[in-house]
Enzyme design. Structure first.
Site, PDB file in Angstrom:
ATOM      1  N   LYS A 289       5.613   3.695  17.026  1.00 59.92           N
ATOM      2  CA  LYS A 289       5.635   2.619  16.031  1.00 59.92           C
ATOM      3  C   LYS A 289       6.823   2.828  15.109  1.00 59.92           C
ATOM      4  O   LYS A 289       6.953   3.886  14.481  1.00 59.92           O
ATOM      5  CB  LYS A 289       4.330   2.603  15.234  1.00 59.92           C
ATOM      6  CG  LYS A 289       4.203   1.420  14.277  1.00 59.92           C
ATOM      7  CD  LYS A 289       2.793   1.306  13.732  1.00 59.92           C
ATOM      8  CE  LYS A 289       2.631   0.056  12.884  1.00 59.92           C
ATOM      9  NZ  LYS A 289       1.228  -0.156  12.458  1.00 59.92           N
TER      10      LYS A 289
ATOM     11  N   ASN B 110       5.062   5.928   3.416  1.00 56.52           N
ATOM     12  CA  ASN B 110       4.243   6.577   2.390  1.00 56.52           C
ATOM     13  C   ASN B 110       4.030   8.068   2.601  1.00 56.52           C
ATOM     14  O   ASN B 110       3.338   8.712   1.820  1.00 56.52           O
ATOM     15  CB  ASN B 110       2.888   5.866   2.298  1.00 56.52           C
ATOM     16  CG  ASN B 110       3.051   4.400   1.955  1.00 56.52           C
ATOM     17  OD1 ASN B 110       3.844   4.057   1.095  1.00 56.52           O
ATOM     18  ND2 ASN B 110       2.327   3.542   2.652  1.00 56.52           N
ATOM     19  N   THR B 111       4.610   8.631   3.669  1.00 55.29           N
ATOM     20  CA  THR B 111       4.625  10.082   3.879  1.00 55.29           C
ATOM     21  C   THR B 111       6.073  10.539   3.810  1.00 55.29           C
ATOM     22  O   THR B 111       6.893  10.110   4.631  1.00 55.29           O
ATOM     23  CB  THR B 111       4.018  10.455   5.250  1.00 55.29           C
ATOM     24  OG1 THR B 111       2.628  10.098   5.267  1.00 55.29           O
ATOM     25  CG2 THR B 111       4.145  11.948   5.511  1.00 55.29           C
TER      26      THR B 111
ATOM     27  N   ASN C 255       6.123  -1.430  11.418  1.00 52.65           N
ATOM     28  CA  ASN C 255       5.355  -0.949  10.284  1.00 52.65           C
ATOM     29  C   ASN C 255       5.698  -1.787   9.049  1.00 52.65           C
ATOM     30  O   ASN C 255       6.388  -2.802   9.153  1.00 52.65           O
ATOM     31  CB  ASN C 255       5.661   0.540  10.048  1.00 52.65           C
ATOM     32  CG  ASN C 255       4.447   1.320   9.566  1.00 52.65           C
ATOM     33  OD1 ASN C 255       3.745   0.881   8.660  1.00 52.65           O
ATOM     34  ND2 ASN C 255       4.194   2.468  10.165  1.00 52.65           N
TER      35      ASN C 255
ATOM     36  N   PHE D  80      -1.624   8.140   4.601  1.00 51.18           N
ATOM     37  CA  PHE D  80      -2.396   8.734   5.709  1.00 51.18           C
ATOM     38  C   PHE D  80      -3.700   9.365   5.229  1.00 51.18           C
ATOM     39  O   PHE D  80      -4.062  10.478   5.634  1.00 51.18           O
ATOM     40  CB  PHE D  80      -1.568   9.779   6.462  1.00 51.18           C
ATOM     41  CG  PHE D  80      -0.522   9.228   7.391  1.00 51.18           C
ATOM     42  CD1 PHE D  80      -0.411   7.872   7.629  1.00 51.18           C
ATOM     43  CD2 PHE D  80       0.364  10.092   8.035  1.00 51.18           C
ATOM     44  CE1 PHE D  80       0.562   7.370   8.492  1.00 51.18           C
ATOM     45  CE2 PHE D  80       1.337   9.606   8.907  1.00 51.18           C
ATOM     46  CZ  PHE D  80       1.429   8.241   9.127  1.00 51.18           C
TER      47      PHE D  80
ATOM     48  N   SER E 235       5.740   5.136   8.764  1.00 49.52           N
ATOM     49  CA  SER E 235       5.125   4.805   7.479  1.00 49.52           C
ATOM     50  C   SER E 235       6.049   5.231   6.349  1.00 49.52           C
ATOM     51  O   SER E 235       6.580   6.350   6.362  1.00 49.52           O
ATOM     52  CB  SER E 235       3.773   5.512   7.332  1.00 49.52           C
ATOM     53  OG  SER E 235       3.295   5.379   6.001  1.00 49.52           O
TER      54      SER E 235
ATOM     55  N   ASN F 101       0.834  -1.199   0.000  1.00 51.61           N
ATOM     56  CA  ASN F 101       0.000   0.000   0.000  1.00 51.61           C
ATOM     57  C   ASN F 101       0.870   1.251   0.000  1.00 51.61           C
ATOM     58  O   ASN F 101       1.972   1.262   0.541  1.00 51.61           O
ATOM     59  CB  ASN F 101      -0.956  -0.008   1.201  1.00 51.61           C
ATOM     60  CG  ASN F 101      -0.400   0.709   2.408  1.00 51.61           C
ATOM     61  OD1 ASN F 101      -0.426   1.936   2.492  1.00 51.61           O
ATOM     62  ND2 ASN F 101       0.140  -0.068   3.353  1.00 51.61           N
TER      63      ASN F 101
END
Length: 359
Positions: A219, A179-180, A248, A118, A177, A114
């Protein structure tokens, strides 16, 4: 329940695009009528109960953040037998996330990639859902993250800690994450020192204001090397963080995957993450000498997988991708298998088994 999932629900869901299937599941579980119709599944055993960071968990199986980003399924999700559930990641301001498509099933690998970024409806919306749920004996975690375009990361995390302190059983700080852009940099060096110091300072003020102590977890990524984990562990111990969630998603481990989607950008979760996450878990347990409670996440597909996490240092575990491939019946099966394994290995409860393979 397993047969229903395998022969009816999963085939239908897997014909839909992954994000459409996910949104449909959230809509169904958020529906008050459907929530009332869901039977309660709850495997209980005293061996599974434990108190971590001042919270009493009836069993160790939690829902990982990412499934319900906006706390919309509160009335239904606990019926599946979870010992706790974590909602989010939530950001101060609503954001759409990254462009579609951004979720990819790697069915042959029992994995997901994915790059959601967020996507959520914002802190106010999540807060209202928590208010509607009211007082509850359920353990509710709120996972918080910064907005994509926010350069002052500290202000976002402090705002969210303040906003959710009185509604959450614990708060998880997502700094891992992939993805940021730049988010993972918050795990390291002065960024982490500033973040943890300021969060704990605010937490201590809120503890006095609300007359209760809400645990603060962080996390982290499974892609940290040993020196990076050493530095994180030192700061976690220094600032007396209540717990660490490991881990994560990973941006690595694509070479042996079978799916045509394996090279999609984003974080990889599911079965291929299992060994990497376990290595990180065991290392962190040793670095913190078992002082800091750990939550093991990544690649859990059955009860033996969950038990391995416990042996590597996890007091609690979380699942998400496993549910996509195995259904919600997985929760009870995991709890029963953990209980059976504890009995087989001569442990009176989970606490005796934690970290036995990490040392």
């Amino acid at each position: 329940m397993s047969k229903l999932f395998n022969y009816l629900i999963k085939p239908i869901a897997f014909k839909l695009e992954p994000e459409k299937a996910h949104n449909l599941a959230i809509a169904a579980l958020s529906n008050n009528i459907i929530a009332k119709l869901i039977p309660k599944f709850n495997y209980t055993d005293d061996k599974l109960s434990q108190t971590i960071a001042g919270l009493t968990f009836l069993n160790p199986v939690g829902l990982a953040a990412g499934f319900d980003k906006n706390a919309e399924t509160l009335k239904s999700i606990y019926k599946f037998g979870f010992g706790f559930a974590e909602f989010g990641s939530v950001t101060p301001i609503a954001q759409l996330g990254n462009p579609l498509p951004r979720i990819f099933r790697l069915t042959a690998d029992e994995a997901i990639i994915n790059r959601l970024g967020f996507n959520n409806k914002g802190a106010d919306y999540c807060e209202e859902n928590l208010k509607k749920f009211g007082d509850s004996k359920q353990i509710i975690g709120v996972n918080i993250g910064k907005n994509k375009d926010q350069e002052d990361f500290l202000s976002d995390y402090l705002f969210l800690l303040n906003k959710f302190y009185n509604y959450a059983s614990y708060i998880a700080v997502n700094i891992s994450s992939p993805n940021t852009p730049g988010l993972r940099d918050l795990q390291h060096n002065e960024n982490l020192e500033i973040l943890l110091g300021q969060l704990m300072e605010l937490k201590n003020k809120l503890k006095i204001k609300f007359n209760k102590s809400v645990p603060l977890f962080i996390k982290i990524s499974p892609d940290n090397d040993f020196k990076q984990l050493e530095a994180i562990a030192a700061k976690v111990l220094k600032h007396q963080i209540d717990g660490v969630i490991i881990s994560n998603t990973t941006i690595n481990d694509r070479e042996k995957l079978l799916s045509s989607h394996k090279n999609q950008m984003g974080g990889l979760s599911g079965k291929p993450l299992f060994n990497r996450a376990n290595t990180t878990l065991a290392r962190f347990y040793k670095l913190t000498q078992g002082i800091i409670p750990l939550i093991g996440v990544g690649g859990i597909m059955n009860g033996d997988d969950a038990y391995q996490k416990i042996l590597y240092g996890a007091s609690l575990i979380q699942i998400y991708t496993g549910i996509i491939y195995k259904g919600f019946g997985l929760i009870n099966r995991i709890n029963q298998q953990i209980s059976d394994n504890l009995t087989r290995d001569g442990f009176k409860d989970i606490s005796e088994a934690v970290g036995k393979k990490a040392t």
